[in-house]
Design a protein around this motif. Structure first.
Motif, PDB file in Angstrom:
ATOM      1  N   ASN A   1      -5.691  -0.430  13.632  1.00  0.00           N
ATOM      2  CA  ASN A   1      -5.126   0.866  13.253  1.00  0.00           C
ATOM      3  C   ASN A   1      -6.200   1.906  12.938  1.00  0.00           C
ATOM      4  OD1 ASN A   1      -2.462  -0.195  13.480  1.00  0.00           O
ATOM      5  ND2 ASN A   1      -2.666  -1.074  11.430  1.00  0.00           N
ATOM      6  N   ILE A   2      -7.226   1.932  13.800  1.00  0.00           N
ATOM      7  CA  ILE A   2      -8.221   3.001  13.736  1.00  0.00           C
ATOM      8  C   ILE A   2      -7.622   4.192  14.477  1.00  0.00           C
ATOM      9  CG2 ILE A   2     -10.607   3.634  14.240  1.00  0.00           C
ATOM     10  CD1 ILE A   2     -10.998   0.593  14.945  1.00  0.00           C
ATOM     11  N   GLY A   3      -7.367   5.276  13.805  1.00  0.00           N
ATOM     12  CA  GLY A   3      -6.750   6.376  14.536  1.00  0.00           C
ATOM     13  C   GLY A   3      -6.451   7.586  13.684  1.00  0.00           C
TER      14      GLY A   3
ATOM     15  N   LYS B   1      -0.212  14.780   6.483  1.00  0.00           N
ATOM     16  CA  LYS B   1      -0.522  13.702   7.416  1.00  0.00           C
ATOM     17  C   LYS B   1      -1.020  12.490   6.629  1.00  0.00           C
ATOM     18  CE  LYS B   1      -1.695  16.569  11.429  1.00  0.00           C
ATOM     19  NZ  LYS B   1      -2.714  16.856  12.467  1.00  0.00           N
ATOM     20  N   GLU B   2      -0.211  11.415   6.628  1.00  0.00           N
ATOM     21  CA  GLU B   2      -0.587  10.214   5.902  1.00  0.00           C
ATOM     22  C   GLU B   2      -1.591   9.402   6.711  1.00  0.00           C
ATOM     23  OE1 GLU B   2       3.506   8.794   5.488  1.00  0.00           O
ATOM     24  OE2 GLU B   2       3.199   8.905   3.312  1.00  0.00           O
ATOM     25  N   ASP B   3      -2.352   8.559   6.004  1.00  0.00           N
ATOM     26  CA  ASP B   3      -3.310   7.685   6.673  1.00  0.00           C
ATOM     27  C   ASP B   3      -2.594   6.517   7.337  1.00  0.00           C
ATOM     28  OD1 ASP B   3      -5.460   9.221   5.810  1.00  0.00           O
ATOM     29  OD2 ASP B   3      -5.636   8.100   3.935  1.00  0.00           O
TER      30      ASP B   3
ATOM     31  N   PRO C   1       2.818  15.289  11.409  1.00  0.00           N
ATOM     32  CA  PRO C   1       3.416  14.719  10.199  1.00  0.00           C
ATOM     33  C   PRO C   1       4.929  14.940  10.171  1.00  0.00           C
ATOM     34  CG  PRO C   1       2.528  16.865   9.704  1.00  0.00           C
ATOM     35  CD  PRO C   1       2.236  16.621  11.179  1.00  0.00           C
ATOM     36  N   PHE C   2       5.599  14.280   9.229  1.00  0.00           N
ATOM     37  CA  PHE C   2       7.026  14.515   9.047  1.00  0.00           C
ATOM     38  C   PHE C   2       7.289  15.980   8.712  1.00  0.00           C
ATOM     39  CE2 PHE C   2       7.354   9.862   8.339  1.00  0.00           C
ATOM     40  CZ  PHE C   2       8.405   9.608   9.201  1.00  0.00           C
ATOM     41  N   ILE C   3       6.528  16.522   7.762  1.00  0.00           N
ATOM     42  CA  ILE C   3       6.693  17.934   7.400  1.00  0.00           C
ATOM     43  C   ILE C   3       5.325  18.612   7.409  1.00  0.00           C
ATOM     44  CG2 ILE C   3       7.556  19.586   5.690  1.00  0.00           C
ATOM     45  CD1 ILE C   3       9.521  17.488   4.752  1.00  0.00           C
TER      46      ILE C   3
ATOM     47  N   GLY D   1       0.802  -1.208   0.000  1.00  0.00           N
ATOM     48  CA  GLY D   1       0.000   0.000   0.000  1.00  0.00           C
ATOM     49  C   GLY D   1       0.836   1.260   0.000  1.00  0.00           C
ATOM     50  N   THR D   2       0.167   2.408   0.158  1.00  0.00           N
ATOM     51  CA  THR D   2       0.846   3.690   0.111  1.00  0.00           C
ATOM     52  C   THR D   2       0.516   4.541   1.329  1.00  0.00           C
ATOM     53  OG1 THR D   2      -0.984   4.598  -1.192  1.00  0.00           O
ATOM     54  CG2 THR D   2       0.885   3.702  -2.401  1.00  0.00           C
ATOM     55  N   THR D   3       0.003   3.932   2.384  1.00  0.00           N
ATOM     56  CA  THR D   3      -0.282   4.681   3.596  1.00  0.00           C
ATOM     57  C   THR D   3       0.999   4.872   4.396  1.00  0.00           C
ATOM     58  OG1 THR D   3      -0.787   2.631   4.754  1.00  0.00           O
ATOM     59  CG2 THR D   3      -2.624   3.786   3.723  1.00  0.00           C
ATOM     60  N   GLY D   4       0.893   5.602   5.513  1.00  0.00           N
ATOM     61  CA  GLY D   4       2.036   5.774   6.385  1.00  0.00           C
ATOM     62  C   GLY D   4       2.167   4.631   7.377  1.00  0.00           C
ATOM     63  N   TYR D   5       3.273   4.631   8.101  1.00  0.00           N
ATOM     64  CA  TYR D   5       3.528   3.643   9.156  1.00  0.00           C
ATOM     65  C   TYR D   5       3.336   2.209   8.653  1.00  0.00           C
ATOM     66  CZ  TYR D   5       3.064   7.865  11.939  1.00  0.00           C
ATOM     67  OH  TYR D   5       3.212   9.137  12.437  1.00  0.00           O
ATOM     68  N   GLU D   6       3.875   1.937   7.466  1.00  0.00           N
ATOM     69  CA  GLU D   6       3.683   0.629   6.852  1.00  0.00           C
ATOM     70  C   GLU D   6       4.388  -0.491   7.606  1.00  0.00           C
ATOM     71  OE1 GLU D   6       1.754   0.326   3.296  1.00  0.00           O
ATOM     72  OE2 GLU D   6       1.072   1.439   5.036  1.00  0.00           O
ATOM     73  N   PHE D   7       5.295  -0.154   8.510  1.00  0.00           N
ATOM     74  CA  PHE D   7       5.945  -1.196   9.297  1.00  0.00           C
ATOM     75  C   PHE D   7       4.932  -1.961  10.142  1.00  0.00           C
ATOM     76  CE2 PHE D   7       5.639   2.026  12.530  1.00  0.00           C
ATOM     77  CZ  PHE D   7       5.731   1.375  13.752  1.00  0.00           C
ATOM     78  N   LEU D   8       3.761  -1.370  10.386  1.00  0.00           N
ATOM     79  CA  LEU D   8       2.726  -2.050  11.159  1.00  0.00           C
ATOM     80  C   LEU D   8       2.119  -3.236  10.415  1.00  0.00           C
ATOM     81  CD1 LEU D   8       0.857   1.058  12.628  1.00  0.00           C
ATOM     82  CD2 LEU D   8       2.441  -0.463  13.820  1.00  0.00           C
ATOM     83  N   ARG D   9       2.441  -3.389   9.133  1.00  0.00           N
ATOM     84  CA  ARG D   9       1.949  -4.535   8.374  1.00  0.00           C
ATOM     85  C   ARG D   9       2.794  -5.788   8.601  1.00  0.00           C
ATOM     86  NH1 ARG D   9      -0.829  -3.122   3.140  1.00  0.00           N
ATOM     87  NH2 ARG D   9      -1.230  -0.888   3.140  1.00  0.00           N
ATOM     88  N   THR D  10       4.016  -5.628   9.064  1.00  0.00           N
ATOM     89  CA  THR D  10       4.937  -6.750   9.182  1.00  0.00           C
ATOM     90  C   THR D  10       4.575  -7.626  10.374  1.00  0.00           C
ATOM     91  OG1 THR D  10       6.693  -5.377   8.246  1.00  0.00           O
ATOM     92  CG2 THR D  10       7.361  -7.397   9.355  1.00  0.00           C
ATOM     93  N   PRO D  11       4.374  -8.922  10.183  1.00  0.00           N
ATOM     94  CA  PRO D  11       4.055  -9.813  11.308  1.00  0.00           C
ATOM     95  C   PRO D  11       5.163  -9.828  12.353  1.00  0.00           C
ATOM     96  CG  PRO D  11       3.573 -10.885   9.219  1.00  0.00           C
ATOM     97  CD  PRO D  11       4.322  -9.633   8.891  1.00  0.00           C
TER      98      PRO D  11
END
Length: 312
Positions: A192-194, A204-206, A199-201, A29-39
């Protein structure tokens, strides 16, 4: 725009791809905090991540907070992941039952992307910088009825690239139901309801909002636990995962799994046929549980996870 400013922009573009999940296992995907997808955790990862309906494991803090409700003793786990590109990642979780309250748990998940060379548009080195991400979770779970388990988690999520950082708050909610069919459980959750607090700059990414539903069935005449689930990230296609755990002896377990996200990891190379598959082994030894899993990302590489857990 000065040299340093241009160099910083180039660095942010490159690191945003990494932190945003371009190299994260299972990320499409292209959302933010994609590390949360990793098991996380060797046991769930060996099952392909199909853990939404598997209770009584402290890793439920990450996979389905409801599963924590049936932990009867204090439980602790620590897990290490040797990620792609030698990124270092770890997961720590603790759960404890309390009378009249239920089970309360806490977890920390981090990934360290290491050090990178900072340079301007002309290739002049300007030193080094680091990048990393972290989530801290608090969970509470309880039995609503003898058949129905419920849980909720709140977590703080943080990522940093050089001097830039972003953080967010999110919730997970989950249910597990023990059906009237022998040893068949079904589970469901929203994760990940939130909202992003800073943001970084500017943008604000989803968060990677996702929905999961699945089952776990322990077979009556074979020492095998089967699990499966269907999941969907917002604005993305459906994916699925399944796994199995053989109880060889009361102290030895063999595991296998597959996650359909492996289809997105294929790059038309010879090793692609293994993408998405996983296997693992678990050993109980003097009250400690040692687990190992290997997950293939095809020709991109493989992920090795090691976990040690204890209930006391």
């Amino acid at each position: 725009m000065g040299k340093n400013a241009v160099g910083t922009v180039l660095i942010l573009i490159s690191l945003a791809f990494i932190v945003g999940g371009g190299f994260a296992a299972g990320s499409v995907g292209t959302t933010g905090y994609e590390f949360l997808r990793t098991p996380v955790g060797a046991r769930p990862a060996a099952l392909g991540g199909a853990f939404i309906a598997v209770p009584k494991d402290v890793c439920n803090i990450y996979y389905n907070p409801a599963g924590l409700a049936e932990i009867s003793n204090r439980s602790l786990t620590a897990s290490y992941l040797n990620h792609l590109l030698d990124f270092q990642s770890g997961f720590f979780a603790y759960g404890q039952p309390f009378e009249h309250i239920g089970v309360v748990g806490a977890g920390i998940y981090y990934i360290d992307y290491g050090k990178f060379t900072k340079a301007d548009e002309y290739g002049n080195e300007l030193g080094t910088f680091g990048a990393g991400s972290l989530s801290a979770t608090l969970t509470t779970a309880r039995l609503l009825t003898p058949q129905l388990l419920a849980g909720v988690s709140i977590k703080w999520v943080y990522s940093k690239i050089a001097q830039y950082s972003s953080d967010a708050f999110a919730f997970d909610v989950g249910l597990i139901y023990h059906t009237s069919v022998q040893d068949l459980d079904v589970g469901a959750g929203i994760f990940n309801i939130g909202w992003v607090r800073s943001p970084f700059i500017h943008t604000k990414e989803d968060l990677p909002l996702n929905f999961r539903v699945g089952f776990a069935k322990r077979l009556a005449h074979l020492p095998l636990l089967l699990s499966g689930e269907v999941y969907k990230y917002l604005n993305e296609d459906y994916n699925f995962a399944f796994g199995g755990e053989f109880t060889i002896t009361p102290n030895l377990f063999l595991r296998f799994g597959y996650n359909s996200v492996g289809r997105a990891q294929k790059i038309d190379a010879p090793g692609d046929k293994h993408a998405g598959f996983s296997f693992g082994i678990g050993v109980d030894w003097h009250g400690y549980q040692f687990d190992y899993s290997l997950t293939s990302s095809g020709s991109i590489g493989s992920l090795n996870r090691f976990s040690v857990s204890r209930s006391f």
